[in-house]
Scaffold this motif. Structure first.
Motif, PDB file in Angstrom:
ATOM      1  N   VAL A 227       5.340  -4.723  -3.157  1.00  0.00           N
ATOM      2  CA  VAL A 227       3.911  -4.772  -2.835  1.00  0.00           C
ATOM      3  C   VAL A 227       3.697  -4.265  -1.427  1.00  0.00           C
ATOM      4  O   VAL A 227       4.405  -4.646  -0.492  1.00  0.00           O
TER       5      VAL A 227
ATOM      6  N   THR B 217       2.477  -4.548  -7.665  1.00  0.00           N
ATOM      7  CA  THR B 217       2.755  -5.775  -8.399  1.00  0.00           C
ATOM      8  C   THR B 217       3.212  -5.448  -9.816  1.00  0.00           C
ATOM      9  O   THR B 217       2.643  -4.582 -10.467  1.00  0.00           O
TER      10      THR B 217
ATOM     11  N   GLY C 263      -1.493  -7.190  -5.136  1.00  0.00           N
ATOM     12  CA  GLY C 263      -1.926  -5.844  -4.803  1.00  0.00           C
ATOM     13  C   GLY C 263      -1.047  -4.765  -5.404  1.00  0.00           C
ATOM     14  O   GLY C 263      -0.203  -5.030  -6.268  1.00  0.00           O
ATOM     15  N   PHE C 264      -1.258  -3.536  -4.921  1.00  0.00           N
ATOM     16  CA  PHE C 264      -0.566  -2.373  -5.449  1.00  0.00           C
ATOM     17  C   PHE C 264       0.949  -2.561  -5.397  1.00  0.00           C
ATOM     18  O   PHE C 264       1.489  -2.956  -4.372  1.00  0.00           O
TER      19      PHE C 264
ATOM     20  N   VAL D  31      -4.754  -4.919  -7.736  1.00  0.00           N
ATOM     21  CA  VAL D  31      -5.558  -4.312  -6.684  1.00  0.00           C
ATOM     22  C   VAL D  31      -5.798  -5.256  -5.505  1.00  0.00           C
ATOM     23  O   VAL D  31      -5.808  -4.836  -4.353  1.00  0.00           O
ATOM     24  N   LYS D  32      -5.972  -6.537  -5.782  1.00  0.00           N
ATOM     25  CA  LYS D  32      -6.361  -7.486  -4.735  1.00  0.00           C
ATOM     26  C   LYS D  32      -5.220  -8.392  -4.264  1.00  0.00           C
ATOM     27  O   LYS D  32      -4.922  -8.468  -3.093  1.00  0.00           O
ATOM     28  N   LEU D  33      -4.622  -9.149  -5.172  1.00  0.00           N
ATOM     29  CA  LEU D  33      -3.627 -10.150  -4.790  1.00  0.00           C
ATOM     30  C   LEU D  33      -2.604 -10.330  -5.912  1.00  0.00           C
ATOM     31  O   LEU D  33      -2.987 -10.747  -7.004  1.00  0.00           O
TER      32      LEU D  33
END
Length: 129
Positions: free
Chosen positions: A127, A66, A63-64, A59-61
């Motif tokens: 990503v 991955t 992210g979507f 979600v963050k790093l």
């Protein structure tokens, strides 16, 4: 390209964090979902700590999009139920030619006590920027 180059807007040293504590009801729900017997709930099950890293990576790093390739976790001590946790992922290496991102992972409390540390290797080819 060097490891420190920009890849999908990422750089070595970029990081993301999330904060979460697990209550006894969370632990009971985990045991129910896992089909495990109702056991003592004085420590957070390790997969719930690992889930914090999964959340951050997806979600963050980065992210979507991955894709998890590898995760190594070393638990230094049991995670007490109810303790506010800070899970963190930090980019340690970028391999743009292979779309790979290496990240350090840590889970600690607000006082700096480390419960878990490790690393993750993810594919960040698709990503979203």
């Amino acid at each position: 390209m060097s490891e420190a180059c920009i890849h999908k807007g990422m750089r070595v040293g970029d990081h993301a964090e999330t904060r979460r504590s697990y209550a006894p009801d969370d632990i009971a729900a985990f045991h129910t979902l896992a089909g495990e017997p109702d056991t003592a709930r004085d420590a957070v099950p390790e997969p719930l700590v690992g889930a914090l890293f999964s959340y951050l990576l997806g979600v963050k790093l980065p992210g979507f999009g991955t894709n998890y390739l590898k995760q190594e976790l070393q638990f230094e001590q049991p995670v007490p139920v109810g303790v506010p946790l800070i899970a963190r992922v930090e980019i340690t290496r970028l391999r743009p030619d292979k779309h790979l991102v290496d990240l350090a992972t840590t889970c600690r409390d607000e006082n700096g006590t480390v419960y878990c540390r490790g690393r993750a290797l993810v594919l960040a080819k698709d990503v979203e920027a």
